[in-house]
Every structure is written in C-alpha cells, then in structure tokens.
Design a protein around this motif. Sequence first.
Motif, short mmCIF file in Angstrom:
data_model
loop_
_atom_site.label_atom_id
_atom_site.label_comp_id
_atom_site.label_asym_id
_atom_site.label_seq_id
_atom_site.Cartn_x
_atom_site.Cartn_y
_atom_site.Cartn_z
N GLY A 1 0.80 -1.41 -0.46
CA GLY A 1 -0.10 0.21 -0.31
C GLY A 1 0.98 1.33 0.14
O GLY A 1 0.07 2.52 -0.31
N ASN A 2 1.93 1.06 -0.05
CA ASN A 2 2.62 2.46 0.14
C ASN A 2 3.68 2.40 -1.25
O ASN A 2 5.02 2.60 -2.14
CB ASN A 2 4.66 2.09 0.93
CG ASN A 2 5.61 1.11 1.05
OD1 ASN A 2 4.21 0.25 0.61
ND2 ASN A 2 6.36 0.94 0.88
N ASN A 3 2.59 3.55 -1.71
CA ASN A 3 2.51 3.38 -3.23
C ASN A 3 4.26 4.70 -3.10
O ASN A 3 4.53 5.19 -4.31
CB ASN A 3 1.32 4.06 -3.96
CG ASN A 3 0.66 3.15 -3.90
OD1 ASN A 3 0.84 1.92 -4.57
ND2 ASN A 3 -0.82 3.53 -3.56
N ARG A 4 3.97 5.68 -2.05
CA ARG A 4 5.33 7.50 -2.78
C ARG A 4 6.35 6.69 -1.70
O ARG A 4 7.05 7.09 -1.57
CB ARG A 4 4.13 8.19 -2.16
CG ARG A 4 5.13 8.91 -2.07
CD ARG A 4 3.92 10.76 -2.04
NE ARG A 4 4.73 11.70 -2.17
CZ ARG A 4 4.95 12.21 -0.81
NH1 ARG A 4 5.04 11.99 0.17
NH2 ARG A 4 5.88 13.73 -1.37
N THR A 5 5.76 6.75 -0.21
CA THR A 5 6.49 6.11 1.24
C THR A 5 7.93 4.35 1.37
O THR A 5 7.13 3.74 0.31
CB THR A 5 6.07 5.93 2.19
OG1 THR A 5 5.23 6.74 2.65
CG2 THR A 5 6.52 6.47 3.85
N ARG A 6 8.86 5.52 0.90
CA ARG A 6 9.62 4.02 0.73
C ARG A 6 10.10 2.87 1.78
O ARG A 6 8.91 3.78 2.69
CB ARG A 6 11.14 4.50 0.88
CG ARG A 6 11.41 5.88 -0.22
CD ARG A 6 12.69 6.85 0.14
NE ARG A 6 12.89 7.14 -0.28
CZ ARG A 6 13.96 8.14 -0.40
NH1 ARG A 6 14.77 8.25 0.62
NH2 ARG A 6 14.29 9.69 -1.65
N ASP B 1 4.08 -15.77 8.38
CA ASP B 1 4.39 -14.26 7.55
C ASP B 1 3.93 -13.16 8.47
O ASP B 1 2.40 -12.98 8.16
CB ASP B 1 4.07 -14.55 5.94
CG ASP B 1 5.65 -15.77 5.18
OD1 ASP B 1 6.60 -15.09 6.28
OD2 ASP B 1 5.08 -16.03 4.41
N MET B 2 3.73 -11.88 8.22
CA MET B 2 3.53 -11.01 8.21
C MET B 2 3.49 -10.30 7.22
O MET B 2 4.11 -9.80 6.74
CB MET B 2 4.02 -10.31 10.04
CG MET B 2 3.92 -10.91 10.78
SD MET B 2 4.64 -10.09 11.87
CE MET B 2 4.16 -8.20 12.04
N THR B 3 2.25 -9.26 7.16
CA THR B 3 1.80 -8.08 5.70
C THR B 3 1.48 -7.04 7.02
O THR B 3 0.72 -7.11 7.28
CB THR B 3 0.62 -8.80 4.99
OG1 THR B 3 0.88 -10.63 4.36
CG2 THR B 3 0.32 -8.11 3.50
N VAL B 4 1.83 -6.35 6.25
CA VAL B 4 1.81 -4.86 6.93
C VAL B 4 0.71 -4.03 5.53
O VAL B 4 2.06 -3.69 4.46
CB VAL B 4 2.70 -4.09 7.54
CG1 VAL B 4 2.38 -2.35 7.65
CG2 VAL B 4 3.59 -4.19 8.62
N THR B 5 0.07 -3.62 6.13
CA THR B 5 -0.67 -2.93 5.21
C THR B 5 -1.50 -1.22 5.45
O THR B 5 -1.51 -1.22 6.48
CB THR B 5 -2.64 -3.68 4.50
OG1 THR B 5 -2.32 -5.21 4.31
CG2 THR B 5 -2.97 -2.87 3.35
N VAL B 6 -0.78 -0.48 4.42
CA VAL B 6 -0.71 0.90 5.10
C VAL B 6 -1.69 1.61 3.71
O VAL B 6 -1.59 0.93 2.16
CB VAL B 6 0.28 1.43 4.81
CG1 VAL B 6 0.89 1.03 6.71
CG2 VAL B 6 0.67 1.32 3.53
N ALA B 7 -2.68 2.61 4.60
CA ALA B 7 -3.03 3.57 2.86
C ALA B 7 -3.32 4.93 3.22
O ALA B 7 -2.61 5.38 4.37
CB ALA B 7 -4.37 3.50 3.41
N GLU B 8 -2.09 5.27 2.60
CA GLU B 8 -1.69 5.98 2.68
C GLU B 8 -2.40 7.80 2.69
O GLU B 8 -3.41 7.59 2.07
CB GLU B 8 -0.39 6.76 1.36
CG GLU B 8 0.85 5.87 1.93
CD GLU B 8 1.75 6.45 0.12
OE1 GLU B 8 3.09 6.19 0.56
OE2 GLU B 8 1.83 6.60 -0.84
N LYS B 9 -2.04 8.69 2.76
CA LYS B 9 -2.50 10.31 2.63
C LYS B 9 -1.41 11.19 2.80
O LYS B 9 -0.42 11.40 2.42
CB LYS B 9 -3.30 10.42 4.15
CG LYS B 9 -2.22 10.76 5.52
CD LYS B 9 -3.29 11.55 6.59
CE LYS B 9 -2.08 11.55 7.65
NZ LYS B 9 -2.25 12.09 9.01
N PRO B 10 -2.45 12.17 2.06
CA PRO B 10 -1.99 13.76 1.69
C PRO B 10 -1.23 13.80 2.63
O PRO B 10 -1.11 14.55 3.46
CB PRO B 10 -2.31 14.58 0.87
CG PRO B 10 -3.90 13.54 0.64
CD PRO B 10 -3.89 12.79 0.86
#
Length: 774
Positions: free
Chosen positions: A364-369, A421-430
Amino acid sequence: MKKNSFGLRGLTLSALATALLSALPAWAVDPFTLRDIRVEGLQRVEPGTVFASLPFRIGDQYSDDKGTTAIRSLFGLGLFSDVRLQINGDVLVVIVEERPTVADVSFSGVKEFEADVLKKALRDIGLADGRPFDKALADRAEQELKRQYINRSMYAAQVVTTVTPGERNRVNLNFSVVEGDVAKIREIRIVGNRAFSESTLRNLFDLDTGGWLSWYTKSDRYSRAKLNADIETLRSYYLTRGYLEFRIDSTQVAIAPDKESMSITLNITEGDRYVVKSVALEGEYLGREEEFKSLVTLRAGEAYNAEDEASTVKAFTDFFGAFGYAFAQVEPTRDIDRVNKQVSFVLRAQPARRVYVRRINVEGNNRTRDEVIRREFRQLESAWYDSDRIRLSRDRVDRLGFFTSVEVDTQPVPGTPDQVDMTVTVAEKPTGNLTLGAGYSQAEKLSIIAGIRQENVFGSGNYLGVDVNTSDYNRQIVVSTVDPYFTADGISRSFDAYYRTTRPYTEQGGDYRLVTPGMSIKFGIPFTEQDTVFFGIGVEQTKIEPGNGLPLAYQQYSDTFGASSTSLPLTVGWSRDGRDSALVPTQGRLQRFNTELGVGGDTRYLKASYQFQQYIPLNKQYTLAFNGELGYGKGLGGRAYPLFKNFYGGGLGSVRGFDQGTLGPVSPITSGVQAGELVNIGGNRSIALSAEFIAPFPGAGNDRTLRMFGFVDVGNVYGENDTRANARDLRASVGVGLSWISPVGPLRFAIANPIRKFPGDRIQKFQFQIGTSF
C-alpha cells in the motif's frame, strides 16, 4: 427457403428458461450452416457488443439450443428490452430493441442533501447519466432515496419519479421529494430495571429526547447505529457491576402515524449480582504460573466485572505471544452458584506451538519508501513472534502520520507449522499542507497564519516547512527541516531558522520592538519507547529597538549591556505524553521539561520550565484535570538574566481573571505621552497551578466537542528583585468556562472572578481565544 422468427419481450431472466422450453417446439428449425449474421435495431450500442455475446460465428452450425443461448446472453447484457432471432434461409437476423438511456437525473424539493450526494447513492445502484434505464431501476432508485432520508430520521419523506422521454431513445428522470420533518425521539423507556434508576441508565445513552442544544448535537434523531451503541453501553454498565446474567429481551421502536416522532422501549432482565468466588488456572502455562497469576484482574470477593474478565484473557494471550506462541488459546469457564450468588472461574490455556516470523511484507505504500516503514518495526524477520513488539511496531508506523490506516495481518506459512508471514498494509494520505489561516484573541488581537509543509518529502519521512505567524505582539517566520532518522538508531535531527519580533503585553501600546533573528540545530535521542530527550544549540541576536512606550527596565538593560545581544543557547528537553487525546483528553498524563542555557556570546543565563498535566476520568461524562507549570531563570557568570527571556503570567493558560501577561514585576514608561505609567515586564520565575472539573454542556449529551468546566487557578510571576517568592503574593481566581471544537477550530471562553488580588492588578473577568487554520 427457411423463414422463422422467435424472441422474447419483457421477460425476466428467471422466467426465460421456462418460456423457452414451452415455446421451442413451435419454433424448431433444422440445424444449418450460417452464411451471414445481421443485426437490426441498434441505435447506440456497438454491433461488436452483440456479436461478442453470440455463441456462434459465420460458418458455424446453427441450432435451436444455440439460439436459446444467444437470447439469454443478449438479455444478460441489460441493454435490451426485446430480443428476437429471425432466420431467412441460411442468414440469421438478430432484431433488438434497446432500453432507453438515462440522459439526465435531477431533483426537486431536496433541502437536506446536496444533489451530488444523492446522485452518488443512485450511481451505486446502477442509475446514472448514460446508463440503460427500466422501470425496475426507477423503483430501486425511489427506495434508495427513501433510505437516505431514513438515515437522517426523516421517515415522512415521499418520492415521486417522473420519466420524460427525449430524443434518440433517451429519458430524463426527475425525483420530486416532499421531505417532511425530522422524526424526533419523543420517549425512551427502560423496562425491567431494579438496581438502577431509569434516569441513571438513560444518562448513559447518546440518544435522548432532546434539549435546547439538540439542533447542534442531533441527539434526538433516531439512528440504528447509535441505538446499538447505546445498547452495548447499557450492557457493559451492568456486566461491569456484577450482573453476570443481564440480558436485553427486546428492543421496540415505534413510529407515530405522522412519522414525525417515535418512542424507544428496551425490555431488560437484570438478573442477580454475582461476586467472584475464586479464579483457578488449568492447562499449560510454560512454567510461569505465578507470572500469569499476576496478570489476573478478577479478584475473589469482588463483584464480577466483564471488563476484568476480557482484560485478563487478553493479557494472557499477549503474554503467550511475547514468547512466540502466536496461536495460544485461553478459554474462561464459569461455575455459577445461583444460591449463594457467586461465580468461580477456571482459565484454561493451550499455548499450541511457538512460531517464528519468516517474512514481513509491506503493501500500500505507493509513495513512502519501504525503509521508512521498516525502520519503525521492533519485530524482526527470522525472530520469535512477539505480540508486544508487533503491537509497538504497528503503533510506531501509525504515529508517523503518513497513513490513514495501518493494519498488520499474520498468516501461517503453508507446510511449515512453526513459521508465519506478516503483512503490513497501509493506506497513504496526502502529507503536503498549504495553509492560510487567521485567529483572534484578546491578548494577541488579530493574527494571520500561513505556511507550507511537507511531512514526507519525496517519501523519505523527512519534514520540511515554512511558517509565518503575525499578531499584535508576536510576529515570526520560521523555516524548519527534520530528519527523524539522522542515524540508524533513530536519533533525529532538526534545523530551524527564524526571525521574530515581539513586545511585552501592554495596553499602552508603543512602537518599540524586540527583534530576534536566529537559527538552531536540535537532536532527539529515544532513550525508551516512551521517553525522548532533546538537546541542541543555536545562535541568535536580540536587539532592543527603542520607541514610544519603552519600559525603563529595557532602557537600563540597553544602556548597561548594549541594545544588541548575541547568545549561543544550548537546549536540553524531555517529554512524555500519555494522554488519550491531544485535542480532547479525558485520561492520562503529560510531562514536559525544557532547559535553555546561554553558553556564549553576550549573555550567560539558565532558563528552565516544567509542565505537568493529569486527567482523571470520574465516569463517561465527567473528568478531573490538573495542570502545573513552573518556570525559572537565572543569570550566570555574574551577568544579569536577560529581560527578553522573561516569563509572563495572567490570562488564558495561566491565572484566568487577570489581564493577559500582567502579573509580576512592573517598570515605568520612559517616554511619550504615557511616560511614568507602569507596564508589566515579566519575571525570571513563574508558577501556575490549575484544577478543572470538566462536564458535558447542558443539552449536549455525551458530545465531547462541546464541554463546560469549573476551575480554580493559582499563580504569579516574580522578578530578580523579589528575594523571596512568597506564597502570600500568589493570585487566585475561580470561574467557569466553555470549550468547543467548532468547525473553524478550537474555541475557549472563560469567566473568572479573582478571589485573591492586590491593588494595581488589572482584572479581566471575561476572556476568550478563537482561531485555527481554515
């Protein structure tokens, strides 16, 4: 020559098969090879859409079964109201009648909603400009509009649909709405209560029968979601007070014939109040039974508390997880003694197997590294599964402020029972912010706020910002940058460059100023997960620019030490914030400690401040709050403490009821029409203590954004010439106030009456502060 035709008009798909079976014997044709396929009746639909849905092509063998399939497929597109197949020799003609297309959707009589909101709701059910239309869809649209109004408690709303045919088989839809009035809750009844009064139980609810502030809180508007939440609150109230067998037998919502009022009735059975007799542990506890027992919050001899039971089970599960047992099961069983009104608990534990974390994935991190997220993790790959570290990792990622949501999901590795396995899913905001705002207070007057900030520059996690703030007494421009991971260990580094102009609070006015340009560098070292120590150094110059209204103390300081002073301030600070909310706290503690040491230049001084806040929830509605602030400054190396580093007291944030910044030492004005008049110049020592009792505003129910409070303030400011900070000199006030998190930001009002004052004190009983970005 073969010539036959058959088709279906107005049939639903559910009746299609039956109609075809009964009709096929009369339409049967012998199989033949298709020489050509033609389509007739198309207006907007592309021919390719029809051909793609046919189960045959030119040169294929045609049969009645394939014809049936073709009709079914074409109807399934939802584009046609009639489909017929006609056979002319070895040519198949597909004759269709397109469904009308929606040209425009409009509304009349709508006041409660914006048209765009309703159009989106209709789009979700398939009705929108450019889409096919039929009567069934119009009926669904009417029901959806009524549902939207029911969600706003407007049960009397009526919707009439008008369909107007247009050119090229298009239709215009108009929904005429008679909204009616909002259905208000006329009565809330609780039947079956014995241990607690009905009024006590109703006060737990967010829903109520209305008051003079219901126009703001909307607490008298029925909502199923709110009612369910209130029911759970009621259930929790009983279960946490020993009523183990409490249940809600029925919930009745009755709407009046005029659909403008309703009553709610809850039928409950309290049951008996039970006391915990004993708590025992059974199963496998890793040889740490005593440690697990220390986590039990259920206490023998005390009333049963469902929250204690749930917290004990969670504490056990988390403790197992801290040792790698990700799938531990803890099951509480109860042995109820209804004769003696006692309940015994047995906590059975099965830790299952210990597991490792094989891999941590980030999505989910399209922008954040990736590294910005991974460096916040305390759970490592190829390490034991640790629930405490996973929870801490999730919280640290969330506190970055770059994401609207952070979810951590754990999946077993197929074929490997001891790995996950662990999956960290984030939703970015402006994370960029361009602000233009304004504020007003009696002390600061009108201030303009402008800024441009980027909290996550190029996805690196670094901060860059420029802020401008101006008011009648304080003006500044600040350029800041922060690298939260200047080192791999998490030491942060920040740069600030600023230009400030200030003058002490005074009614007399004047055009003198204190001008302070400067810059600083600061580092933050995380000593623990909760504690961070900051230290830094800067360089700044403060110039006293003379003018009308200049106090004598500033003139003397300028004559003795020069109008311009350069200093190298070294800062050291510490903070810990354990409040449940920074905006509307109800529990927790905040501590801040900061020191500033002038180590070079023309000044040598120490300035230290400490703040302590404690919030104690008395119940869901009432909170007790304490605040204490201490300040101390001292000149070093035989030099005087610089006046422009003074503390000020009085007004909001200090001792309310006294004019802003008017407590403490005074100095006469040296020039101008006000020469000889005394003005406050602050002091090098300050104390401010406050206690508040915070309660809901009458009529606002449990709304936390609108609160009232009663308070007691004590404090004063002392100068270097005050050899003793005598408690007899403390000022004190009592009063009431109002805080409102309004749509334009926080507003705070206070009416205070000084109960300990001295001649010459400037009193201001009503004080307020309004302002935030907009």
